[in-house]
Design an enzyme around this catalytic site. Sequence first.
Site, PDB file in Angstrom:
ATOM      1  N   ALA A 116       0.851  -1.185   0.000  1.00 54.02           N
ATOM      2  CA  ALA A 116       0.000   0.000   0.000  1.00 54.02           C
ATOM      3  C   ALA A 116       0.892   1.242   0.000  1.00 54.02           C
ATOM      4  O   ALA A 116       2.102   1.163   0.229  1.00 54.02           O
ATOM      5  CB  ALA A 116      -0.918  -0.009   1.217  1.00 54.02           C
ATOM      6  N   GLY A 159       0.060  -4.996   0.789  1.00 52.15           N
ATOM      7  CA  GLY A 159      -1.133  -4.894  -0.047  1.00 52.15           C
ATOM      8  C   GLY A 159      -0.973  -5.560  -1.388  1.00 52.15           C
ATOM      9  O   GLY A 159      -1.954  -6.021  -1.987  1.00 52.15           O
ATOM     10  N   GLU A 162      -1.799  -9.100  -0.771  1.00 49.40           N
ATOM     11  CA  GLU A 162      -3.248  -9.179  -0.535  1.00 49.40           C
ATOM     12  C   GLU A 162      -4.026  -9.038  -1.836  1.00 49.40           C
ATOM     13  O   GLU A 162      -5.024  -9.737  -2.053  1.00 49.40           O
ATOM     14  CB  GLU A 162      -3.649  -8.090   0.462  1.00 49.40           C
ATOM     15  CG  GLU A 162      -3.143  -8.379   1.871  1.00 49.40           C
ATOM     16  CD  GLU A 162      -3.277  -7.194   2.814  1.00 49.40           C
ATOM     17  OE1 GLU A 162      -3.729  -7.403   3.953  1.00 49.40           O
ATOM     18  OE2 GLU A 162      -2.933  -6.061   2.414  1.00 49.40           O
ATOM     19  N   GLU A 182       3.848  -5.841   7.233  1.00 45.29           N
ATOM     20  CA  GLU A 182       3.246  -4.699   7.929  1.00 45.29           C
ATOM     21  C   GLU A 182       3.687  -4.585   9.385  1.00 45.29           C
ATOM     22  O   GLU A 182       3.711  -3.486   9.944  1.00 45.29           O
ATOM     23  CB  GLU A 182       1.709  -4.798   7.866  1.00 45.29           C
ATOM     24  CG  GLU A 182       1.099  -4.588   6.493  1.00 45.29           C
ATOM     25  CD  GLU A 182       0.970  -5.865   5.687  1.00 45.29           C
ATOM     26  OE1 GLU A 182       0.251  -5.865   4.682  1.00 45.29           O
ATOM     27  OE2 GLU A 182       1.613  -6.890   6.070  1.00 45.29           O
TER      28      GLU A 182
END
Length: 308
Positions: A116, A159, A162, A182
């Site tokens: 992200a 991300g 994911e 993370e």
Amino acid sequence: VIFEGLSTMISLGAASVRPIHRLVPPSSRGRLAASIRCFSALKEEYEYIKVERRFSEKDTATNGVGLITLNRPKALNALCDALFDDLIHAGEALDKDDDIGCMVLTGMPKAFAAGADIAEMSSRSFQDNYIKNQFSQWSQFYALQKPVIAAVNGFALGGGCELAMMCDFILAGDRAQFGQPEINLGVIPGAGGTQRLTRAVGKSKAMHMILTGERMSAEEAMQAGLVAKIYPADHLVDEAVKVGYTVAGKGRISTLMAKEAVKAAEELPLQEGLRLERRLFHALFATDDQKEGMSAFMEKRDAEFKHN
């Protein structure tokens, strides 16, 4: 509308139109007007992705593959909100395109997506994230009805991992790396890492990856069940598109129902999942493709599915 990356380009709405045999296959040229209507759902240009509609030279007009390439190279395809807006828009447009039977999502050779956008979110407060319901919009991509293949080269971290897991299966280049780091930022995965990774590789391996932030190689990911197949990195996208052609060439209704049933297996109790599977199986006997598929099998010929 200009679609980049095709060997032959077509400019719709411009003064000159170049040959379209690579954009629209021969059997579909008489349906160009319908194809243009489908194109209108796609934007002329996206800021952070590239979109192509690919067709096999030997396949039919309705068995195309939509190739979406994440295109934010300076940030290693960090998944900012604007990129995800582009991705959702293009994915939903291709999902409605009758000539497209499957999608392939890929990134750059160095990174599928490195995570992200930390710079975008670092100053946000709890209130900001809660009111916005951060990452909830990602579910719109997961909800696409047609099969989506992730073609992962390089880093798929945070991300990015994911997002790959939101696709229906993952094909990896031999130098791909997966991870949920993370924890190194003082947070946890927030877009499915704790849930989908655990379902994919089991509690122990998922817990180890999430708590340590360590990465998993492509070979390890395939052994763990996260990745379906591995290809040489330089050939990954072309191989993924070939797999996409195979998927797109099956009966469209049975393909969509198969995806629905497999996804339901992650959420339903076994008996409810079996009941759904039976009902979908029964329903397919109302389709022309079921008659064609079984007739072709008994006649020892290739089936010619019409997607109805």
